[in-house]
Design an enzyme around this catalytic site. Sequence first.
Site, PDB file in Angstrom:
ATOM      1  N   TRP A   7       0.859  -1.188   0.000  1.00 44.12           N
ATOM      2  CA  TRP A   7       0.000   0.000   0.000  1.00 44.12           C
ATOM      3  C   TRP A   7       0.892   1.234   0.000  1.00 44.12           C
ATOM      4  O   TRP A   7       1.630   1.485   0.945  1.00 44.12           O
ATOM      5  CB  TRP A   7      -0.901  -0.002   1.231  1.00 44.12           C
ATOM      6  N   GLU A   8       0.799   2.031  -1.079  1.00 46.21           N
ATOM      7  CA  GLU A   8       1.624   3.235  -1.219  1.00 46.21           C
ATOM      8  C   GLU A   8       0.718   4.475  -1.288  1.00 46.21           C
ATOM      9  O   GLU A   8       0.369   4.891  -2.377  1.00 46.21           O
ATOM     10  CB  GLU A   8       2.504   3.111  -2.461  1.00 46.21           C
TER      11      GLU A   8
END
EC number: 3.2.1.14
Length: 466
Positions: free
Chosen positions: A140-141
Amino acid sequence: MYLTIWLVPLLAVGTWGQKFNRFCHYNSWALSRNPQHGLVPEDIDPFLCTHMILGFAEIDESGLRLKDPNHYQQQYLYQRIVRLRRINPRLNMILSVGGWDKSQEGYSKLVSSRENIIFFTKWIITYLRRHDFDGLDLDWEYPTFKGSPMVDKKKFVDLVENLAYEFDIEEIPDIKWKLTLTWTADPLESVRTSAYDIKGIASKVHYVNLKMYDFHGHWDDPLRVNHHSPLTSSNSPRNVNELAKTWVKAGVRIEKLILGIPFFGRSFTLKTANMSAPGSPAVGPGSDFGDGIPIHNLCHIIRGGTKELYLPEKKVPYIVSGSEWIGYDNPRSVMEKAQLVFNNALAGVMIYSLDMDDHHGTCGKKWPMMMAVIHGLNAYMEYIDSKHKSLELTYNKKILRARVSLRNYRRRNQQGKVAEMEQRIRNLEQELQQSMGNMAYERQQAQAMLNRGVSLPPIEQQSWSW
């Protein structure tokens, strides 16, 4: 030459009995590169890595499931990559969810309610098993960035805790092992402090993959040329060595820590061509337009005569071609990074990405970067032995199947088939004997090479110049 060990109070130098994980990213767009540089799954040496990470799957708009692959080639890719286990049964297959451009809306929707998290967790286990994956990577960025609310930092921990629990209590299917849960994280302080509850997440996952690259790039302000993945530095904490220490101090156990190694370079366009020292002003990205330059392209630039320069304080190379400045890793620098992992008994390395190596050997030997990593981890004999055991097992399976067929033909009194199968068995046994001889010689040569010592190439030696 070994790096100064940064965990001296905890560890002795050298961990010869330990086996280190080699996580290797393989991205779906590797298929769409031009034929000279494209890497299809069938051309991957399945013994180079202990884990293959296939990227990237995307969470759908509901936050409950993954989006279906958007075209036939991607749908078939799952099957093709998993087939590598036919050659190396010990190869683990990990599906990565997220990435830079496939993270935000889906993850935020997923963690928006407890019900979503519970549903997704049950669904993803079934999905992974159906497609024969061995684990899940959460990339998750980034929580709390790009429109993600602050509460997502805590909710991401809730997601990880639920996945870890369900993975642990799953009734494991026959001939399967428990699913692996990994977390890919940005190590920089600008992300780390805002996005992650490090202890909360790291305590639940099996491995923490740190992206030890992209510390600098065309997005910097003010924009100056700097190497994007220095191993060490005396004037900036943005280096592999210091960031690894920071994450250990933050609560990540060393046996979970995976260090990312880039197989690509980052380029800049210099503001003034004759001002090229690190820190010089730049006006934007170079010829890669910000996408990164794979090693299989960089090696041709160097072979073409561009002089390779070295930053001794940072232990990484760079080149200058006209007004373009490129910082990258070469076999020497990735070997030193792997040695850092070895000397400190970390969990292993994460390669980003396998398809960017010179896998066709167009600049020399195949897989120069990956082999340098293997040597840095002192894993070359492990690599050789794994290949040999697999080959021996393959021949023994063929011989066993042929003997079963031979018994059936004899029972049916099919003399022509009996003679044919007897000859096939003799041929297979002869091939096995010859292969065993070749393997013994190869192992002997490998051991002799290791006994002499595999040292780092001299700094002045230009990569890919042989």
